[in-house]
Enzyme design. Sequence first.
Site: not given
Ligand SMILES: Cc1cc2nc3c(=O)[nH]c(=O)nc-3n(C[C@H](O)[C@H](O)[C@H](O)COP(=O)(O)O)c2cc1C
Length: 366
Positions: A25, A101, A181, A229
């Site tokens: 996001t 998404q 969500y 997801r």
């Molecule tokens: C700034 C930010 C925004 C995120 N927005 C979403 C989102 O819109 N939808 C979603 O399913 N996960 C969202 N996430 C979660 C990430 O998709 C991911 O699941 C989480 O950061 C863990 O993965 P990583 O270890 O690669 O960061 C967001 C994460 C971050 C850091």
Amino acid sequence: MSDVMQSTRFTNQILANRFALAPMTRISAEPNGTPNDVMADHYEAYAQGGFGLLITEGTYTDDGASQGYANQPGIINDTHIEGWKAIVNRVHAAGSKIFVQLMHAGAQFQANQYTNQPAAPSAVKPKGAPLGFYGGQTEWKTPKIMTMADIRFAITGSVQSAVNAKAAGFDGIELHGANGYLLNQFLSTHFNQRDDRYGGNLENRLRIVVETIKAVREAVGNDFTLGIRLSQVTVTDPDYQFPEGEAGFRQIAEAVRDAGADFVHTTDGHVRRAPFIEGTKTLADVVAEVDNLELIINGGIDETNYQDFAADYPEALLAVAKKALANPDFVQRLKDGKEIDDMDFAMLQPKATIPNELAWRRKQVV
Ligand SMILES: Cc1cc2nc3c(=O)[nH]c(=O)nc-3n(C[C@H](O)[C@H](O)[C@H](O)COP(=O)(O)O)c2cc1C
């Protein structure tokens, strides 16, 4: 270099490699939800940076209670569709595929231009506090309990948004059933305290998920990629567990497949975490064992462990969020053997917008 960099088939499409940009996001759309040039530059950078697949940020699906954040993009009208088309075209021109998404905020509702009233399975607030970097709200509102008409409206919104996604040229859809969500709230015994057909046992808690997938599948046809997801954790509760444990998660995975999903995208604090009340498997392990269901894994994937994950889940895509945010060219850097930066949360302050990220980047260069 492992086969993770080789072109791969995922559902019915060919991707340049097995890396996916995880949904993030960025609350940088126009106030009316229209995707703009700032977003197009942002997504194009990940395509140019080598990700075979991009999954967009959570995008709202109706003009009721689905929007959760100010400046969140929507996909509910022609203006939104046109905005997304421009992004999709630039991502395709750079050689990547892109899924949108689709997200309904439910109780995780911080700002919405259409209504002040969140709608959720029950009148239960999320644990903890709202996310400061998504808007500065300090307290959750108590949601309205969704009626049958509200449930129908939410499903119809997802269906129309899926049709709109196809019109915008997206290569597929990911329904947001994770992180607390709306669809995840129905699955959760914290959020869902209903005693009708949509609450109680797991089959009932799954009902809106199954109905949404079936309805979307019918609307978009069999050739359009559709997935969901899933997580146990939410954005404010890293400890939530489904009471039905590993067997329950298998039931969820099989149910979404039977309803018409092509893939499940698992997300957890870490891919390797064994998160169930009972059982030793990870979310990804469970989905990998289900026939005729493809897998995207997420959680803590980085430059040190991606080869192991690629080997352990040989059919899966690897979705990367924070490391990608720090390095939009993460995949290209791996190929070139270049250093990978860690993510600095200052990039997302005071809000998690793309302009704030760009301002942070400019400061690093000086
Ligand atoms: C700034 C930010 C925004 C995120 N927005 C979403 C989102 O819109 N939808 C979603 O399913 N996960 C969202 N996430 C979660 C990430 O998709 C991911 O699941 C989480 O950061 C863990 O993965 P990583 O270890 O690669 O960061 C967001 C994460 C971050 C850091």
